[in-house]
Design a protein around this motif. Structure first.
Motif, PDB file in Angstrom:
ATOM      1  N   THR A 362       0.828  -1.210   0.000  1.00  0.00           N
ATOM      2  CA  THR A 362       0.000   0.000   0.000  1.00  0.00           C
ATOM      3  C   THR A 362       0.857   1.251   0.000  1.00  0.00           C
ATOM      4  O   THR A 362       0.625   2.197  -0.755  1.00  0.00           O
ATOM      5  CB  THR A 362      -0.916   0.002   1.237  1.00  0.00           C
ATOM      6  OG1 THR A 362      -1.588  -1.258   1.302  1.00  0.00           O
ATOM      7  CG2 THR A 362      -1.928   1.116   1.168  1.00  0.00           C
ATOM      8  N   GLU A 366       1.194   4.288  -2.884  1.00  0.00           N
ATOM      9  CA  GLU A 366       0.981   5.712  -2.584  1.00  0.00           C
ATOM     10  C   GLU A 366       2.180   6.546  -2.995  1.00  0.00           C
ATOM     11  O   GLU A 366       2.054   7.615  -3.574  1.00  0.00           O
ATOM     12  CB  GLU A 366       0.765   5.902  -1.078  1.00  0.00           C
ATOM     13  CG  GLU A 366      -0.610   5.504  -0.573  1.00  0.00           C
ATOM     14  CD  GLU A 366      -0.654   5.469   0.945  1.00  0.00           C
ATOM     15  OE1 GLU A 366       0.231   6.093   1.583  1.00  0.00           O
ATOM     16  OE2 GLU A 366      -1.557   4.814   1.484  1.00  0.00           O
ATOM     17  N   GLU A 424      -3.722  -2.137 -10.629  1.00  0.00           N
ATOM     18  CA  GLU A 424      -4.711  -3.182 -10.412  1.00  0.00           C
ATOM     19  C   GLU A 424      -6.081  -2.613 -10.738  1.00  0.00           C
ATOM     20  O   GLU A 424      -6.283  -1.404 -10.684  1.00  0.00           O
ATOM     21  CB  GLU A 424      -4.669  -3.678  -8.968  1.00  0.00           C
ATOM     22  CG  GLU A 424      -5.293  -2.757  -7.955  1.00  0.00           C
ATOM     23  CD  GLU A 424      -4.269  -2.122  -7.053  1.00  0.00           C
ATOM     24  OE1 GLU A 424      -3.080  -2.371  -7.266  1.00  0.00           O
ATOM     25  OE2 GLU A 424      -4.642  -1.362  -6.176  1.00  0.00           O
ATOM     26  N   PRO A 425      -7.016  -3.457 -11.070  1.00  0.00           N
ATOM     27  CA  PRO A 425      -8.375  -2.960 -11.334  1.00  0.00           C
ATOM     28  C   PRO A 425      -8.891  -2.242 -10.094  1.00  0.00           C
ATOM     29  O   PRO A 425      -8.604  -2.652  -8.981  1.00  0.00           O
ATOM     30  CB  PRO A 425      -9.198  -4.225 -11.594  1.00  0.00           C
ATOM     31  CG  PRO A 425      -8.206  -5.295 -11.836  1.00  0.00           C
ATOM     32  CD  PRO A 425      -6.931  -4.887 -11.206  1.00  0.00           C
ATOM     33  N   ALA A 427     -10.632  -1.200  -6.933  1.00  0.00           N
ATOM     34  CA  ALA A 427     -11.357  -2.019  -5.962  1.00  0.00           C
ATOM     35  C   ALA A 427     -12.828  -1.647  -6.002  1.00  0.00           C
ATOM     36  O   ALA A 427     -13.185  -0.475  -6.000  1.00  0.00           O
ATOM     37  CB  ALA A 427     -10.795  -1.784  -4.573  1.00  0.00           C
ATOM     38  N   ARG A 429     -16.110  -0.661  -4.841  1.00  0.00           N
ATOM     39  CA  ARG A 429     -16.618  -0.082  -3.601  1.00  0.00           C
ATOM     40  C   ARG A 429     -18.009  -0.634  -3.327  1.00  0.00           C
ATOM     41  O   ARG A 429     -18.851  -0.674  -4.191  1.00  0.00           O
ATOM     42  CB  ARG A 429     -16.722   1.440  -3.737  1.00  0.00           C
ATOM     43  CG  ARG A 429     -15.383   2.087  -3.559  1.00  0.00           C
ATOM     44  CD  ARG A 429     -15.480   3.587  -3.538  1.00  0.00           C
ATOM     45  NE  ARG A 429     -14.183   4.094  -3.151  1.00  0.00           N
ATOM     46  CZ  ARG A 429     -13.869   4.329  -1.879  1.00  0.00           C
ATOM     47  NH1 ARG A 429     -14.761   4.177  -0.937  1.00  0.00           N
ATOM     48  NH2 ARG A 429     -12.659   4.733  -1.568  1.00  0.00           N
ATOM     49  N   LEU A 430     -18.186  -1.026  -2.089  1.00  0.00           N
ATOM     50  CA  LEU A 430     -19.509  -1.520  -1.720  1.00  0.00           C
ATOM     51  C   LEU A 430     -20.425  -0.325  -1.547  1.00  0.00           C
ATOM     52  O   LEU A 430     -20.078   0.648  -0.896  1.00  0.00           O
ATOM     53  CB  LEU A 430     -19.413  -2.317  -0.421  1.00  0.00           C
ATOM     54  CG  LEU A 430     -18.615  -3.622  -0.581  1.00  0.00           C
ATOM     55  CD1 LEU A 430     -18.168  -4.135   0.759  1.00  0.00           C
ATOM     56  CD2 LEU A 430     -19.465  -4.656  -1.285  1.00  0.00           C
ATOM     57  N   LEU A 432     -23.085   2.102  -0.288  1.00  0.00           N
ATOM     58  CA  LEU A 432     -23.689   2.386   1.011  1.00  0.00           C
ATOM     59  C   LEU A 432     -25.101   2.904   0.789  1.00  0.00           C
ATOM     60  O   LEU A 432     -25.316   3.830   0.027  1.00  0.00           O
ATOM     61  CB  LEU A 432     -22.893   3.459   1.747  1.00  0.00           C
ATOM     62  CG  LEU A 432     -21.462   3.107   2.103  1.00  0.00           C
ATOM     63  CD1 LEU A 432     -20.764   4.337   2.645  1.00  0.00           C
ATOM     64  CD2 LEU A 432     -21.454   2.016   3.158  1.00  0.00           C
ATOM     65  N   ILE A 435     -28.346   5.911   5.031  1.00  0.00           N
ATOM     66  CA  ILE A 435     -29.038   5.536   6.266  1.00  0.00           C
ATOM     67  C   ILE A 435     -29.731   6.765   6.821  1.00  0.00           C
ATOM     68  O   ILE A 435     -29.090   7.768   7.135  1.00  0.00           O
ATOM     69  CB  ILE A 435     -28.043   4.978   7.300  1.00  0.00           C
ATOM     70  CG1 ILE A 435     -27.362   3.745   6.704  1.00  0.00           C
ATOM     71  CG2 ILE A 435     -28.742   4.643   8.606  1.00  0.00           C
ATOM     72  CD1 ILE A 435     -26.176   3.274   7.468  1.00  0.00           C
ATOM     73  N   SER A 436     -30.985   6.659   6.885  1.00  0.00           N
ATOM     74  CA  SER A 436     -31.716   7.825   7.390  1.00  0.00           C
ATOM     75  C   SER A 436     -31.531   7.909   8.892  1.00  0.00           C
ATOM     76  O   SER A 436     -31.395   6.897   9.575  1.00  0.00           O
ATOM     77  CB  SER A 436     -33.195   7.712   7.039  1.00  0.00           C
ATOM     78  OG  SER A 436     -33.678   6.453   7.484  1.00  0.00           O
ATOM     79  N   SER A 437     -31.487   9.111   9.341  1.00  0.00           N
ATOM     80  CA  SER A 437     -31.239   9.285  10.765  1.00  0.00           C
ATOM     81  C   SER A 437     -32.418   8.752  11.565  1.00  0.00           C
ATOM     82  O   SER A 437     -33.561   8.914  11.186  1.00  0.00           O
ATOM     83  CB  SER A 437     -31.022  10.760  11.087  1.00  0.00           C
ATOM     84  OG  SER A 437     -32.045  11.542  10.509  1.00  0.00           O
ATOM     85  N   ALA A 438     -32.085   8.115  12.635  1.00  0.00           N
ATOM     86  CA  ALA A 438     -33.133   7.498  13.463  1.00  0.00           C
ATOM     87  C   ALA A 438     -33.828   8.554  14.275  1.00  0.00           C
ATOM     88  O   ALA A 438     -33.187   9.513  14.705  1.00  0.00           O
ATOM     89  CB  ALA A 438     -32.523   6.463  14.382  1.00  0.00           C
TER      90      ALA A 438
END
Lengths: 438, 293
Positions: A362, A366, A424-425, A427, A429-430, A432, A435-438
């Motif tokens: 890593t 960089e 590298e390809p 990564a 990203r998953l 997100l 998320i609404s605030s509770a």
């Protein structure tokens, strides 16, 4: 025995001081041949004196009392005969030309009541493989594993990925007792130079000595302490000559020695009673003190010269390769030592664990200055190959440690992250969910 | 430049490796006045290469850039033009160590194939050793000779166009090591043995199929070879990635005055995943020692 000695065999004969490898079956041990020195191997004590003058590869027996005796080689003819003549199994053991027995064969012989534990020993040539076989043998016989366990297939990768060859200038930082250093030196063949970087007081080279290199190889070996790396990089490394007290040598040094002499002679003139014995002892003490001071001076000068020669090799920042294999965290070691390596040269870092190398990877991405980064480990599988009984035997995986390898390139003067060539390809990203605030 | 010796500056006639990015490289021969097209534009040999330092960045005509690398046997292995199936660095590394190759070693090899292993051997035995390599296919033998010349290592190698099983390696009693990568290695064991030094040496046979290995081991045994051992080595390459893992939301904690959504909703981890498939089987490596005559 050796009446007419062929000249070409002379270098294959064992001498006092040689490092040799004892072999019994699959177990190997490296020892030095010394006069009347007891050696222990496979739970037996013996002396190697009778081996001197014999050829490497000779088989010996151990006699009562610990002396070695040449094992008489019986000429039994073709091994084909011994295979077919099933009854004559003892033959196989005694015959000097006998093939290595497999476990199965030995079991069969034991069943037939033969004392398969005849002691047969071999002294074989120095080579890198001895250590490698030792590693393998350790796995097989479940001996205590060393802390920094470097498997021979990993060592093989290090030497090849690092393009270690004659004539190059290689930096080595290792804490494998000199095994890696010795292997590197063997591949350099006495050509080029090896600079061993070391932490602490001094470099460890015990493993390297076992390779039994000719003396001229040692001239290619240099060492440099890690604690002086920053000074060297900053150009502030002090390499000037110093006197015994560590003070910079100047013309005044002559005066100081003159003064000390004077001082030492002063008490004499102040002595009231002149005891000749006392006088002699004092003179002797003085002589010893000066001798020690002189020796110290010589040693320090030697040390300084060595430091200077290593520094000269390093400051060009044009080394041809870097090998790191230590218990230290590889990341700072790598980042620090890469500065001494020329562009378009390979580097290899060994670590027993994966995570520190992920950090190195890593960081290098960089920072730039390195391409073709690869994090690898190798699996090694042995096979038993026998008619109708062929199958894998042993799988060594994971325990061999990991390697990070790459090639240096010219570092960019003005570097932006955009300019970095993607290696590298990206990564994935998953995503997100918001998320609404509770 | 030579495949067995580093140099600093690129010269006319050198073979260099152009690094284009993610696992993309190509070898080119440097010629004054020539140009090489890449996806980033053209590289003009005279201005962009000759006189530049190896490892430099080169900007191509379209604005993109590449790196110019000094050739090594390892880079050559992944970039050479295949005439046959080749040996890769993982196997080559183990062969080199287990055959105890080093400067000064005299090595026999058959078949030469595409020269992947040959280049590696030459690099290791230089400057005082020699490689005797035998290739029965005339064109491949010719191509190999050409390449060794271009790569400035022809003084370290002799290529013979013959059948090693019938005619051997062309030399006897001088080899420290013999390597066989042929369909029927058991047929070459006699020649391998006679090529080796009286005082002994090491042998390696590479075969993709276990049946070949069995026949070879039997032949080795019959010829008096010792320490016969067969193994296989596989390299696992780890994919280093940054992954983003979302954190769960358990709702606001009891008695907490904090407003929700102030914490992190995800975290980035650095990890290395092994590839989905392990490297394929290349072949079995059988090693043996010829004892002193």
């Amino acid at each position: 025995m050796a009446e007419s000695v062929n000249d070409s065999d002379a270098e294959s004969r064992i001498s006092f001081g040689d490092y040799v490898v004892l072999k019994r079956g699959d177990v190997f041990k490296s020892v030095q041949v010394e006069n009347k020195k007891k050696v222990i191997f496979e739970k037996q004590w013996f002396f190697l004196d009778n081996a001197v003058g014999q050829l490497f590869g000779t088989r010996f027996e151990i006699e009562a009392g610990g002396s070695l005796k040449l094992k008489a080689a019986k000429h039994s003819g073709d091994s084909l005969d011994s295979k077919e003549a099933g009854q004559d199994n003892r033959h196989i053991l005694d015959d000097g030309k006998s093939q290595k027995l497999t476990r199965d064969d030995i079991e069969t012989l034991k069943e037939q009541g033969l004392k398969g534990q005849e002691i047969v020993q071999q002294l074989i040539d120095n080579s890198t493989t001895f250590k490698d076989k030792t590693e393998f043998a350790q796995e097989k016989y479940i001996k205590k594993k060393k802390k920094n366990h470097l498997r021979y297939d990993t060592l093989a990768q290090i030497l090849t990925l690092g393009n270690i060859h004659a004539g190059s200038k290689i930096l080595v930082f290792e804490t494998c007792a000199g095994l890696v250093l010795g292997s590197v030196m063997e591949r350099m063949g006495g050509f080029g130079s090896v600079i061993q970087m070391y932490p602490g007081g001094g470099p460890t080279r015990a493993g390297m000595e076992s390779f039994g290199f000719p003396s001229h190889f040692h001239e290619t070996l240099h060492e440099f302490p890690l604690c002086k790396v920053n000074a060297l990089l900053a150009g502030t490394l002090d390499l000037s000559e110093k006197d015994a007290d560590g003070n910079r040598r100047s013309e005044s040094s002559q005066e100081t020695s003159g003064v000390s002499e004077e001082r030492s002679s002063e008490p004499q003139s102040m002595e009231v009673s002149v005891d000749p014995q006392e006088e002699m002892r004092r003179v002797e003490r003085e002589r010893l003190r000066e001798q020690k001071a002189q020796e110290k001076k010589v040693k320090m000068e030697e040390k300084r010269k060595k430091l200077a020669s290593a520094a000269a090799l390093l400051e060009g920042r044009n080394a041809d390769g870097l090998v790191i294999a230590s218990r230290f965290h590889p990341c700072p070691v790598l980042m620090g030592l890469l500065k001494f390596i020329a562009p378009s040269r390979p580097f290899v870092v060994y670590c027993q664990y994966r995570e520190p190398l992920i950090e190195c990877y890593t960081k290098l991405r960089e920072q730039g200055g390195a391409i073709s980064l690869r994090l690898t480990d190798s699996w090694l599988r042995h096979y038993q190959v026998l008619p109708n009984r062929t199958h894998p035997v042993l799988l060594m995986s994971g325990g061999g440690g990991y390697l990070l390898s790459g090639t240096t390139v010219a570092a960019d003067a003005a570097k932006t992250r955009n300019q970095q060539k993607s290696e590298e390809p990206v990564a994935k990203r998953l995503k997100l969910d918001e998320i609404s605030s509770a | 430049m030579s495949f067995a010796e580093y140099s600093e500056i690129i010269q006319e006639g050198d073979v260099v490796i152009i690094f284009l990015g993610h696992e993309s490289m190509m070898p080119i021969k440097v010629q004054s006045g020539a140009q090489t097209q890449t996806r980033y534009g053209a590289i003009r040999h005279s201005s962009d290469l000759i006189g530049q330092r190896f490892g430099s960045k080169v900007t191509c005509s379209k604005g993109g850039w590449v790196y110019v690398l000094h050739p090594t046997p390892e880079l050559w292995t992944v970039n050479l033009p295949h005439r046959t199936q080749i040996l890769y660095t993982t196997d080559i590394a183990n062969i080199t160590l287990m055959l105890e190759l080093k400067p000064g070693s005299v090595v026999c090899e058959s078949g030469t194939g595409s020269g992947s292993l040959s280049h590696s051997i030459i690099r290791t035995i230089a400057p005082t050793g020699h490689l005797h390599t035998v290739e029965f296919h005339a064109q491949r033998a010719e191509k190999a000779m050409q390449e060794f010349k271009e790569h400035k290592v022809s003084h370290l190698v002799t290529v013979r166009n013959q059948d090693v099983c019938k005619d051997g390696f062309g030399i006897t009693g001088i080899a420290d090591a013999v390597f066989l990568d042929i369909p029927s290695p058991w047929e070459a064991i006699t020649h391998a043995k006679s090529a080796m030094k009286r005082k002994g040496g090491r042998l390696c046979s590479f075969s993709p199929c276990i049946e070949q290995v069995q026949r070879t081991c039997e032949a080795l045994l019959d010829h008096g070879f010792e320490e016969i051992c067969t193994l296989e080595v596989l390299l696992r390459v780890h994919d280093v990635r940054a992954i983003n893992l979302p954190l769960p939301d358990f709702g606001p904690e009891e008695g907490s005055a904090d407003t929700p959504n102030t914490g992190n909703t995800s975290v980035i981890c650095r990890t290395a995943t092994p590839p989905r498939e392990m490297a394929g089987h290349t072949g079995y490596l059988t090693f043996a020692t010829k004892p002193r005559d």
